[in-house]
Design a protein around this motif. Structure first.
Motif, mmCIF file in Angstrom:
data_model
loop_
_atom_site.group_PDB
_atom_site.id
_atom_site.type_symbol
_atom_site.label_atom_id
_atom_site.label_comp_id
_atom_site.label_asym_id
_atom_site.label_seq_id
_atom_site.Cartn_x
_atom_site.Cartn_y
_atom_site.Cartn_z
ATOM 1 N N ASN A 127 36.011 37.214 44.159
ATOM 2 C CA ASN A 127 36.451 37.056 42.778
ATOM 3 C C ASN A 127 37.849 36.455 42.671
ATOM 4 N N GLU A 180 41.988 44.969 42.333
ATOM 5 C CA GLU A 180 40.754 44.452 41.754
ATOM 6 C C GLU A 180 39.803 45.616 41.518
ATOM 7 N N LYS A 181 39.359 45.773 40.287
ATOM 8 C CA LYS A 181 38.459 46.863 39.924
ATOM 9 C C LYS A 181 37.230 46.288 39.223
ATOM 10 N N ASN A 182 36.052 46.603 39.780
ATOM 11 C CA ASN A 182 34.793 46.119 39.194
ATOM 12 C C ASN A 182 34.781 44.601 39.021
ATOM 13 N N GLY A 183 35.333 43.902 40.004
ATOM 14 C CA GLY A 183 35.341 42.447 39.947
ATOM 15 C C GLY A 183 36.383 41.862 39.015
ATOM 16 N N LYS A 184 37.256 42.696 38.442
ATOM 17 C CA LYS A 184 38.286 42.233 37.518
ATOM 18 C C LYS A 184 39.668 42.447 38.130
ATOM 19 N N GLU A 239 39.519 50.521 35.036
ATOM 20 C CA GLU A 239 38.294 49.916 35.558
ATOM 21 C C GLU A 239 38.123 48.461 35.143
ATOM 22 N N ASN A 240 38.853 48.038 34.108
ATOM 23 C CA ASN A 240 38.763 46.638 33.666
ATOM 24 C C ASN A 240 39.891 45.779 34.238
#
Length: 375
Positions: A45, A288-292, A253-254
């Motif tokens: 990502n 990086e969390k959940n791809g963000k 998480e975002n």
């Protein structure tokens, strides 16, 4: 994807920044030539936000700030952070804009008799940082030395950790000598400010404005910005590592952050600046969390032609948020381009308006002679 090999450490760091890789030092094999064996681990990502995306947002936000802040003066909004962000970006802002700001500062300082505030010495630090960014000498502003108050340890730290943080950032941005304040009961040193910060670190690795209670993301990020030049000290390095772990664990998480119970853009912006000052990629997998990642989150507050919001549900652009988000993106751009960091202003060209006028007149003279020769 994993790559292994051997490179000069400096080249490896530049390579990792250019391609948004993380690198880990696995074995030092030649101390004299600064050669490292390495592992480069690419992130799936890492390119969610490209340098072109960042440049586009910077350009648009620069125009928004300039159009909506025509008379910058001494102020925490529409003042120093605005000027620093614009100048460190190096965009197409007219030179006269910065000269107008400087003249406003000189007039303000004279009106105050050189006393920007009796208690809040961060006022001096903020102005010093902005002046340094535009190549002006804070040691002579209308005849007053704005560095001098920072030589008083007690008065500078009356605000607690915040005073120490911004004193270090201000002193280091221009690599200024510590001023000797003859009126001070306790004469400050850089080491004293560093010690003040590290001794205020809380058990979870972060810092709070009051030095107790829950750690705050913004204050933690700013403390790291101040300590970034002192990581050769093992005590500081350990302190920084704990703070990095705190920030990673505190990330939402975002990919964003909350402060005082509210998710907001400025907290994310300050973490980006902190990581860039430390030479850590904001695209590091720890952030990086959940791809963000941090850049993804920051961009979610942005509206084309209208700057940045403070919160997702905010009513349009917020000036403070826009200024902080803007200079954080400038910090990120400088990091990705391998330029001096946001607060390392040793690359600033110190040139006066008189010198600029001389250059302009010289160029006009040359152009007129070229025109005459063509005739």
């Amino acid at each position: 994807m994993i790559y292994t090999g051997k490179l000069c450490c400096d080249n490896l760091k530049k390579l990792s920044q250019l391609f948004l890789f993380d690198f880990t030092e696995t074995e030092r094999i030649n101390e004299k030539n600064n050669i490292l064996s390495f592992v480069l681990i690419s992130s799936a990502n890492a390119f969610a936000v490209s340098i072109d995306d960042i440049n586009s947002v910077i350009s648009d936000t620069e125009k928004y700030l300039y159009d909506n802040s025509q008379t910058p003066t001494v102020s925490s909004i529409g003042g120093e952070w605005l000027i620093m962000g614009l100048s460190r970006n190096g965009g197409d802002i007219p030179v006269g804009y910065y000269e107008n700001y400087y003249n406003n500062v000189v007039n303000y300082v004279k009106e105050c008799g050189g006393v920007l505030h009796n208690k809040k010495y961060t006022e001096y630090s903020r102005v010093i940082t902005a002046l340094t960014s535009i190549g002006k000498d804070p040691q002579n502003v209308g005849g007053y030395n704005l560095l001098l108050p920072l030589g008083d340890f007690e008065k500078t730290t009356w605000q607690g950790i915040n005073g120490a943080i911004w004193a270090l950032i201000a002193l280091d941005c221009g690599q200024y000598d510590m001023p000797y304040n003859t009126d001070a009961q306790i004469h400050a040193t850089r080491e004293m400010y560093v010690e003040k910060i590290i001794n205020s670190q809380l058990d979870d690795g972060g810092w709070s404005l009051l030095g107790s209670g829950e750690s705050d993301v913004d204050v933690t990020a700013m403390a790291l910005q101040a300590l970034s030049n002192y990581t050769d000290n093992s005590e500081v390095s350990n302190c920084v590592n704990k703070a990095i772990s705190f920030l990673s664990a505190s990330q939402n998480e975002n990919g964003g952050y909350s402060s005082w119970g509210t998710e907001n853009s400025e907290s994310c912006a300050q973490v980006i600046v902190a990581l860039c000052e430390l030479g850590i990629s904001p695209f590091d997998e720890r952030f990086e969390k959940n791809g963000k990642n941090l850049a993804d989150n920051l961009m979610s507050y942005y509206t084309i032609g209208d700057g940045f919001k403070h919160t997702y549900d905010g009513d349009g652009s917020n000036q403070m948020a826009t200024e902080q988000c803007f200079y954080s993106l400038v910090s990120l751009k400088r990091f990705m381009n391998g330029d001096n960091s946001l607060y390392d202003m040793s690359d600033v060209c110190n040139i006066s308006q008189d010198e600029i006028n001389v250059i302009k007149n010289s160029l006009q003279f040359v152009m007129m002679n070229l025109i005459l020769l063509r005739k």
